[in-house]
Design an enzyme around this catalytic site. Structure first.
Site, PDB file in Angstrom:
ATOM      1  N   ARG A 194      -5.188   7.710  17.201  1.00 30.39           N
ATOM      2  CA  ARG A 194      -6.510   7.672  16.571  1.00 30.39           C
ATOM      3  C   ARG A 194      -7.532   6.981  17.475  1.00 30.39           C
ATOM      4  O   ARG A 194      -8.720   7.337  17.448  1.00 30.39           O
ATOM      5  CB  ARG A 194      -6.455   6.999  15.201  1.00 30.39           C
ATOM      6  CG  ARG A 194      -7.745   7.152  14.411  1.00 30.39           C
ATOM      7  CD  ARG A 194      -7.604   6.649  12.987  1.00 30.39           C
ATOM      8  NE  ARG A 194      -7.017   7.610  12.086  1.00 30.39           N
ATOM      9  CZ  ARG A 194      -7.724   8.445  11.319  1.00 30.39           C
ATOM     10  NH1 ARG A 194      -9.044   8.460  11.395  1.00 30.39           N
ATOM     11  NH2 ARG A 194      -7.114   9.271  10.499  1.00 30.39           N
ATOM     12  N   GLU A 230       0.876  -1.807   4.575  1.00 28.04           N
ATOM     13  CA  GLU A 230       1.356  -0.427   4.631  1.00 28.04           C
ATOM     14  C   GLU A 230       2.820  -0.390   5.027  1.00 28.04           C
ATOM     15  O   GLU A 230       3.669   0.061   4.266  1.00 28.04           O
ATOM     16  CB  GLU A 230       0.514   0.386   5.619  1.00 28.04           C
ATOM     17  CG  GLU A 230       0.906   1.852   5.653  1.00 28.04           C
ATOM     18  CD  GLU A 230      -0.053   2.703   6.466  1.00 28.04           C
ATOM     19  OE1 GLU A 230       0.302   3.857   6.780  1.00 28.04           O
ATOM     20  OE2 GLU A 230      -1.156   2.232   6.794  1.00 28.04           O
ATOM     21  N   ARG A 244      -7.526  -1.543   9.029  1.00 31.75           N
ATOM     22  CA  ARG A 244      -8.724  -0.769   8.685  1.00 31.75           C
ATOM     23  C   ARG A 244      -9.384  -0.133   9.920  1.00 31.75           C
ATOM     24  O   ARG A 244      -9.912  -0.824  10.787  1.00 31.75           O
ATOM     25  CB  ARG A 244      -9.703  -1.700   7.988  1.00 31.75           C
ATOM     26  CG  ARG A 244     -10.793  -1.047   7.181  1.00 31.75           C
ATOM     27  CD  ARG A 244     -11.589  -2.119   6.475  1.00 31.75           C
ATOM     28  NE  ARG A 244     -12.426  -1.581   5.407  1.00 31.75           N
ATOM     29  CZ  ARG A 244     -13.077  -2.355   4.550  1.00 31.75           C
ATOM     30  NH1 ARG A 244     -12.977  -3.676   4.611  1.00 31.75           N
ATOM     31  NH2 ARG A 244     -13.831  -1.818   3.611  1.00 31.75           N
ATOM     32  N   GLN A 246       0.817  -1.203   0.000  1.00 31.48           N
ATOM     33  CA  GLN A 246       0.000   0.000   0.000  1.00 31.48           C
ATOM     34  C   GLN A 246       0.859   1.264   0.000  1.00 31.48           C
ATOM     35  O   GLN A 246       0.328   2.361  -0.138  1.00 31.48           O
ATOM     36  CB  GLN A 246      -0.896   0.026   1.251  1.00 31.48           C
ATOM     37  CG  GLN A 246      -1.903  -1.098   1.330  1.00 31.48           C
ATOM     38  CD  GLN A 246      -2.612  -1.138   2.673  1.00 31.48           C
ATOM     39  OE1 GLN A 246      -2.613  -2.173   3.343  1.00 31.48           O
ATOM     40  NE2 GLN A 246      -3.221  -0.041   3.094  1.00 31.48           N
ATOM     41  N   ALA A 301      -5.850   5.515   5.627  1.00 28.37           N
ATOM     42  CA  ALA A 301      -6.612   6.568   6.298  1.00 28.37           C
ATOM     43  C   ALA A 301      -7.864   6.946   5.509  1.00 28.37           C
ATOM     44  O   ALA A 301      -8.379   8.054   5.649  1.00 28.37           O
ATOM     45  CB  ALA A 301      -5.740   7.804   6.548  1.00 28.37           C
ATOM     46  N   PHE A 330      -5.862  -3.950   3.673  1.00 33.32           N
ATOM     47  CA  PHE A 330      -6.508  -3.643   4.953  1.00 33.32           C
ATOM     48  C   PHE A 330      -5.567  -2.994   5.963  1.00 33.32           C
ATOM     49  O   PHE A 330      -5.837  -3.020   7.169  1.00 33.32           O
ATOM     50  CB  PHE A 330      -7.141  -4.901   5.568  1.00 33.32           C
ATOM     51  CG  PHE A 330      -7.967  -5.707   4.609  1.00 33.32           C
ATOM     52  CD1 PHE A 330      -9.098  -5.161   4.025  1.00 33.32           C
ATOM     53  CD2 PHE A 330      -7.614  -7.004   4.268  1.00 33.32           C
ATOM     54  CE1 PHE A 330      -9.863  -5.891   3.122  1.00 33.32           C
ATOM     55  CE2 PHE A 330      -8.369  -7.747   3.370  1.00 33.32           C
ATOM     56  CZ  PHE A 330      -9.499  -7.177   2.796  1.00 33.32           C
ATOM     57  N   PHE A 387      -7.552   1.831  11.979  1.00 37.87           N
ATOM     58  CA  PHE A 387      -6.313   2.409  12.504  1.00 37.87           C
ATOM     59  C   PHE A 387      -6.445   2.869  13.954  1.00 37.87           C
ATOM     60  O   PHE A 387      -6.024   3.943  14.326  1.00 37.87           O
ATOM     61  CB  PHE A 387      -5.905   3.579  11.597  1.00 37.87           C
ATOM     62  CG  PHE A 387      -4.430   3.893  11.593  1.00 37.87           C
ATOM     63  CD1 PHE A 387      -3.537   3.090  10.909  1.00 37.87           C
ATOM     64  CD2 PHE A 387      -3.938   5.005  12.252  1.00 37.87           C
ATOM     65  CE1 PHE A 387      -2.178   3.389  10.878  1.00 37.87           C
ATOM     66  CE2 PHE A 387      -2.585   5.322  12.239  1.00 37.87           C
ATOM     67  CZ  PHE A 387      -1.700   4.509  11.546  1.00 37.87           C
ATOM     68  N   THR A 420      -3.591  11.657  10.530  1.00 36.12           N
ATOM     69  CA  THR A 420      -3.345  12.515  11.686  1.00 36.12           C
ATOM     70  C   THR A 420      -1.886  12.940  11.774  1.00 36.12           C
ATOM     71  O   THR A 420      -1.554  13.854  12.522  1.00 36.12           O
ATOM     72  CB  THR A 420      -3.772  11.808  12.984  1.00 36.12           C
ATOM     73  OG1 THR A 420      -3.091  10.553  13.097  1.00 36.12           O
ATOM     74  CG2 THR A 420      -5.274  11.568  12.983  1.00 36.12           C
ATOM     75  N   GLU A 471     -12.780   2.921   5.486  1.00 35.49           N
ATOM     76  CA  GLU A 471     -12.729   2.460   6.868  1.00 35.49           C
ATOM     77  C   GLU A 471     -14.028   2.601   7.653  1.00 35.49           C
ATOM     78  O   GLU A 471     -14.378   1.711   8.432  1.00 35.49           O
ATOM     79  CB  GLU A 471     -11.606   3.200   7.610  1.00 35.49           C
ATOM     80  CG  GLU A 471     -10.227   2.838   7.130  1.00 35.49           C
ATOM     81  CD  GLU A 471      -9.152   3.718   7.752  1.00 35.49           C
ATOM     82  OE1 GLU A 471      -8.285   3.189   8.467  1.00 35.49           O
ATOM     83  OE2 GLU A 471      -9.189   4.945   7.529  1.00 35.49           O
TER      84      GLU A 471
END
Length: 800
Positions: A344, A266, A376, A231, A545, A262, A378, A476, A747
């Site tokens: 988060r 990342e 997903r 990702q 995100a 998902f 986060f 964020t 998400e």
């Protein structure tokens, strides 16, 4: 798009005719473009997915001489490496090379942020499954067999294997963080009613259908190309270059599609890509590293599990005076993305409720287990679960319908209320949406009918819950809110599109192609979707995100708009008309009183030496967060949704099933309703799995026992409720200036499944004739439900 809607695109030279309305200078009926914005098109690879023609990395033809890698893993959760003898491994049949920490020419690190994820453990291992060395051989089987010949001596060290053990040991991996709004303690103490509780929330494996894989190939002058299922191609590029001691420009990373991500692709793919590239650097031969399912589940990070303690003060109507949350997250052995994930979770401790006075604290704990990572939502889902259980408890203590307590505390539509991080909520539509869903789902009548059923049914019990979602959209980490795109228009009028977003099945590529088609007013089939490639669009952020369409759509629109403006200027000059008389219609352009096809105009512009290529860039405006003061505006906007779930449980076995689901979700003005509906349903089912069947179990030796589909249970088609009613909210429109006023959808739908968890708790309470509030942790497996049923009956009997 509504047929009667005329949307001003804001650029001279564009007009959007009503469908079916004749042009002012023409008598024939306008034919709209095929596949512009808001068209419910299929995923660009849908046919390829079902036919098997869509190519993933393992489907790419292997170059001659390709080596296959196997990663040897630690058999201890925490130990000092006394010796690592690899001579027999090197001498094994078919082995081309063996790679360990000493073979790394650059930095022994594949971390996303903190520099604490070694490619190969060197002196100490910190989780069972950590990479020790890799074997490159002629076949995967030969590589695995050779790895078994290694002779390793350990000195055992005491492991920390749970959140509770980490709290007791004071094992903070990252500094704690706190948010404050008003004086929560004073408000709770002064409230007429008070309650408190604790909930343990389990993690989740990503269980993407395509496992982790990287295929590295040598180029000229020491350059390397890596095909990575990721990702975040730019992060893979940077980490591979860092490990090899090369500049970023020497490494190119490409990905056309992933078979699911998902969040698990990342930060995690960097390790595999670095090892594959290291083998290329060592041997000069192509190298592929593909994890099998068991190794993938053991080696890679999960959703963070949490333990959350909460306190709340409220009045007789259920209105919250103040609330406090103490969140503890298992990060694993390294930081990975845990700081932002824990943040988060704090940002979403309020969910859709104005808490008035709030304190949210967060501990980010080290354990000797795999480093947990993005998933997903986060962190947001974990924060919301505790809040919804708090609301359920308030309702229980007051003897009220939980929905009434929820409605009494929603953020007001007129604005004015602040989040715990002091951001004013100005776009709250949740009250209106919940009113609609309450009526369409017949919530009140069904709740009364369920109570009647439960009174007559001693074994089967039903439950129902209607819960909201308010989810903040943006990274964020502020600097990540940027995206780039590249658009070429060829002289035949066809278009090539490239951008920094990645396709993992969520339909991003089709949505962005629709944006470009809309900008040029051409059929979407004329827009060629191409693989994400770091050599085309550099320095990209992860597709994460829920911001993929927001950011890449805006960047692609900017690139296409630049080209269109050049075409408008060229046509106005060449035909001697004002720019406003150059009007793009479906697949053609009207210039004054003349008309030509889009392709013909492009051909003329090419002959006149007009540039038909452009980059585009977008940076989300106005987002910021000050960690020192725990205040800011970290989100560009909020996405909203609500779900009503009905469930049934067997009180003799704990078996359970969701029997009916009603969902109303907001996506603004949808870029593609078909794709959005798929995301809503898929997100909900994945969330339901997290909260009901997907359980991660480590034993006392730090070994993950649930590392295959035989022991780790994701939802199947049979787990989908037979009666599932999903609707996109028709009134949705983003007040923020997003791409065509759409909203993110990746998400937020996952958190709609919290309604299933609350409904299960309602059914458990029914087993005590609603006289005891269930202590139910997530996931609500049959075992946990059975134990909870026994517990509420015991407590109800003790108080009766």
């Amino acid at each position: 798009m509504d047929e009667n809607l005329i949307q001003d695109r804001g650029v001279a030279g564009t007009a959007r005719l009503k469908h079916g309305e004749p042009a002012a200078t023409k008598e024939k009926v306008e034919t709209p473009i095929a596949g512009g914005v808001s068209a419910p098109l299929a995923h660009d690879s849908a046919a390829g997915h079902v036919s098997g023609e869509a190519r993933y990395i393992d489907d790419l033809p292997e170059l001659p001489g390709t080596l296959h890698l196997y990663v040897a893993m630690s058999a201890r959760p925490h130990a000092r490496i006394l010796s690592l003898d690899l001579e027999k491994v090197r001498a094994a049949p078919g082995v081309a090379c063996v790679l360990a920490a000493a073979d790394i020419p650059g930095e022994n690190d594949a971390s996303p942020v903190y520099g604490d994820d070694p490619v190969f453990a060197e002196h100490v291992v910190e989780y069972r499954g950590q990479s020790l060395f890799a074997v490159a051989a002629e076949t995967p089987a030969l590589a695995r067999a050779a790895a078994d010949l290694a002779e390793i001596a350990y000195e055992e060290l005491p492991p920390i294997l749970s959140i509770e053990a980490a709290l007791e040991a004071g094992a903070d991996l990252l500094p704690p963080h706190e948010m404050r709004l008003g004086d929560a303690a004073a408000a709770i103490d002064a409230a007429p009613q008070r309650a408190s509780g604790r909930i343990a929330i389990g993690g989740q494996d990503h269980f993407y259908l395509e496992g982790q894989i990287a295929y590295a190939q040598p180029g000229e002058n020491g350059d390397i190309t890596v095909f990575s299922s990721t990702q975040h191609p730019s992060e893979v590029q940077h980490n591979v270059a860092k490990v090899l001691g090369l500049p970023d420009h020497a490494v190119t990373v490409e990905v056309r599609r992933m078979g699911g991500g998902f969040g698990g692709k990342e930060s995690q793919p960097a390790l595999l890509a670095a090892i594959a590239a290291l083998a290329v650097r060592k041997t000069g031969r192509p190298a592929k590293l593909r994890l099998d399912r068991d190794d993938d589940m053991v080696m890679t990070g999960k959703r963070h599990d949490f333990v959350i303690d909460w306190q709340v003060g409220f009045d007789e109507e259920g209105r919250i005076a103040g609330a406090a949350f103490d969140q503890a997250a298992r990060c694993g052995y390294s930081a990975d993305l845990s700081g932002a994930i824990a943040d988060r979770a704090m940002f979403h401790a309020d969910n859709a409720y104005a808490l008035n006075n709030a304190r949210v604290t967060s501990r980010r704990l080290k354990t000797h287990t795999v480093s947990n990572t993005a998933f997903r939502g986060f962190g947001g889902p974990q924060g919301m679960v505790a809040t919804e259980r708090m609301i359920d408890r308030i309702a229980f203590d007051l003897g009220r319908d939980p929905l009434d307590v929820r409605k009494a505390n929603f953020y007001p539509a007129e604005g004015g209320a602040l989040t715990p991080y002091h951001m004013e909520v100005t776009d709250s539509v949740i009250a209106e949406m919940v009113e609609e869903l309450e009526a369409s789902s017949e919530y009140r009548a069904r709740r009364a009918a369920i109570r009647q059923f439960n009174a007559k049914s001693p074994i089967l019990k039903k439950g129902i819950a209607l819960t909201p979602v308010k989810f903040g959209i943006s990274f964020t980490t502020t600097h990540l809110n940027q995206a780039g795109a590249l658009v070429h228009v060829y002289k035949d009028g066809s278009v090539m599109l490239n951008h920094g977003g990645t396709e993992m099945g969520q339909g991003l590529f089709m949505k962005v192609a629709q944006v470009v088609a809309e900008e040029f007013q051409i059929d979407v089939e004329k827009v060629k979707i191409t693989p994400t490639n770091t050599a085309k669009v550099p320095n990209t952020s992860a597709t994460a995100a829920s911001s993929g369409s927001d950011m890449n759509g805006m960047a692609a629109q900017a690139a296409a708009r630049t080209i269109r403006e050049r075409l408008v200027a060229f046509a106005a000059n060449a035909w001697h008309v004002p720019a406003e008389q150059v009007v793009f219609g479906p697949n053609r352009v009207r210039i004054g009183n003349e008309e030509m096809s889009f392709a013909d105009l492009v051909g003329e512009a090419y002959l006149a030496r007009v540039s038909l290529s452009s980059t585009g860039f977008y940076a989300t405006p106005g987002v910021h967060y000050d960690r020192e003061t725990a205040r800011g505006c970290p989100f560009f906007y909020f996405a909203y949704g609500a779900a009503c779930s009905e469930v049934a449980i067997d009180t003799l076995t704990g078996e359970n099933r969701a029997t009916r689901i009603d969902i109303l979700h907001e996506v603004g003005r949808s870029l593609n309703p078909a794709v959005d509906m798929g995301q809503i349903e898929g997100g909900f089912i994945q969330g339901m799995g997290w909260l009901t069947t997907e359980e991660l179990v480590w034993d006392e030796k730090g070994e993950l026992k649930t590392h295959a589909p035989s022991t780790y249970k994701i939802p199947t088609a049979n787990d989908r409720p037979d009666d599932m009613r999903i609707a996109i909210w028709k009134k949705g429109e983003n007040r923020a200036a997003t791409i065509h006023r759409s909203k993110a959808v990746g998400e937020p739908p996952l958190m709609l499944a919290i309604s299933v968890f609350s409904a299960l708790a309602d059914a458990v309470s029914a087993a005590s004739d609603y006289r005891a509030f269930p202590d139910l942790d997530a996931p609500a497996t049959p075992e946990r439900i059975l134990f909870a049923v026994e517990d509420v009956r015991r407590r109800a009997g003790a108080t009766s």
